[in-house]
Design a protein around this motif. Sequence first.
Motif, PDB file in Angstrom:
ATOM      1  N   GLN A  11       3.514  -1.755 -12.092  1.00  0.00           N
ATOM      2  CA  GLN A  11       4.071  -1.155 -10.882  1.00  0.00           C
ATOM      3  C   GLN A  11       5.580  -0.979 -10.993  1.00  0.00           C
ATOM      4  O   GLN A  11       6.108   0.070 -10.631  1.00  0.00           O
ATOM      5  CB  GLN A  11       3.725  -1.987  -9.650  1.00  0.00           C
ATOM      6  CG  GLN A  11       4.215  -1.346  -8.369  1.00  0.00           C
ATOM      7  CD  GLN A  11       3.685  -2.016  -7.121  1.00  0.00           C
ATOM      8  OE1 GLN A  11       2.905  -2.963  -7.196  1.00  0.00           O
ATOM      9  NE2 GLN A  11       4.096  -1.523  -5.983  1.00  0.00           N
ATOM     10  N   GLU A  15       7.461   2.721 -10.970  1.00  0.00           N
ATOM     11  CA  GLU A  15       8.486   3.068  -9.991  1.00  0.00           C
ATOM     12  C   GLU A  15       9.813   3.403 -10.679  1.00  0.00           C
ATOM     13  O   GLU A  15      10.506   4.327 -10.272  1.00  0.00           O
ATOM     14  CB  GLU A  15       8.656   1.930  -8.984  1.00  0.00           C
ATOM     15  CG  GLU A  15       7.452   1.818  -8.058  1.00  0.00           C
ATOM     16  CD  GLU A  15       7.530   0.651  -7.103  1.00  0.00           C
ATOM     17  OE1 GLU A  15       8.464  -0.169  -7.212  1.00  0.00           O
ATOM     18  OE2 GLU A  15       6.634   0.551  -6.248  1.00  0.00           O
ATOM     19  N   ARG A  61      -4.023  -3.066  -4.562  1.00  0.00           N
ATOM     20  CA  ARG A  61      -2.789  -2.845  -5.320  1.00  0.00           C
ATOM     21  C   ARG A  61      -2.583  -1.357  -5.566  1.00  0.00           C
ATOM     22  O   ARG A  61      -1.465  -0.849  -5.466  1.00  0.00           O
ATOM     23  CB  ARG A  61      -2.851  -3.580  -6.648  1.00  0.00           C
ATOM     24  CG  ARG A  61      -2.853  -5.064  -6.522  1.00  0.00           C
ATOM     25  CD  ARG A  61      -3.023  -5.689  -7.876  1.00  0.00           C
ATOM     26  NE  ARG A  61      -2.946  -7.128  -7.805  1.00  0.00           N
ATOM     27  CZ  ARG A  61      -3.278  -7.921  -8.799  1.00  0.00           C
ATOM     28  NH1 ARG A  61      -3.701  -7.414  -9.934  1.00  0.00           N
ATOM     29  NH2 ARG A  61      -3.183  -9.220  -8.663  1.00  0.00           N
ATOM     30  N   LEU A  65       0.571   0.925  -4.406  1.00  0.00           N
ATOM     31  CA  LEU A  65       1.337   1.752  -5.342  1.00  0.00           C
ATOM     32  C   LEU A  65       1.390   3.191  -4.852  1.00  0.00           C
ATOM     33  O   LEU A  65       2.449   3.825  -4.871  1.00  0.00           O
ATOM     34  CB  LEU A  65       0.740   1.691  -6.745  1.00  0.00           C
ATOM     35  CG  LEU A  65       1.406   2.581  -7.783  1.00  0.00           C
ATOM     36  CD1 LEU A  65       2.832   2.120  -8.057  1.00  0.00           C
ATOM     37  CD2 LEU A  65       0.607   2.601  -9.067  1.00  0.00           C
ATOM     38  N   SER A  68       3.796   3.355  -1.938  1.00  0.00           N
ATOM     39  CA  SER A  68       5.167   3.196  -2.399  1.00  0.00           C
ATOM     40  C   SER A  68       5.685   4.479  -3.054  1.00  0.00           C
ATOM     41  O   SER A  68       6.803   4.926  -2.771  1.00  0.00           O
ATOM     42  CB  SER A  68       5.239   2.039  -3.393  1.00  0.00           C
ATOM     43  OG  SER A  68       6.508   1.958  -3.969  1.00  0.00           O
TER      44      SER A  68
END
Length: 134
Positions: A11, A15, A61, A65, A68
């Motif tokens: 992750q 990002e 999760r 993600l 986000s």
Amino acid sequence: MVYINDWNEYQQAVEQLYLDSPKETRYVTSWKHSQGKLVLKVTDNFKALKYKTDQAADLKRFERLNRSLMLKMQNRSEPSEGEATTSSTPVSLSQHSHTPEPTSTVASAAESPANTTTTGKAQPSSKKKGKKGR
């Protein structure tokens, strides 16, 4: 392409890859039914990050993600737990657009006197649609 096995590492790398090159980064998800695996791939044509899972717990999760990355794409940040969510959620179009109420006084076809019987029920129109003379 190598698979990253640790989710937190994956992750953070995803990002950072997006922040480094947001216009070139692509995010692909695929489900391999025969193996029962979800595969995530993020690439910017030079670097590819992949994660493969068959665990149902990883779906939360995966959703985090997605949320986000979508917020980063919209230049927004995630609201904290104490913060009101109205500042980070999009406003619906119905709150901004105003469509005036129709002011027409013309009655609809079902309400017109020509299509009603003495009982007040609407009768179907006897006109046929289509081309004549065939």
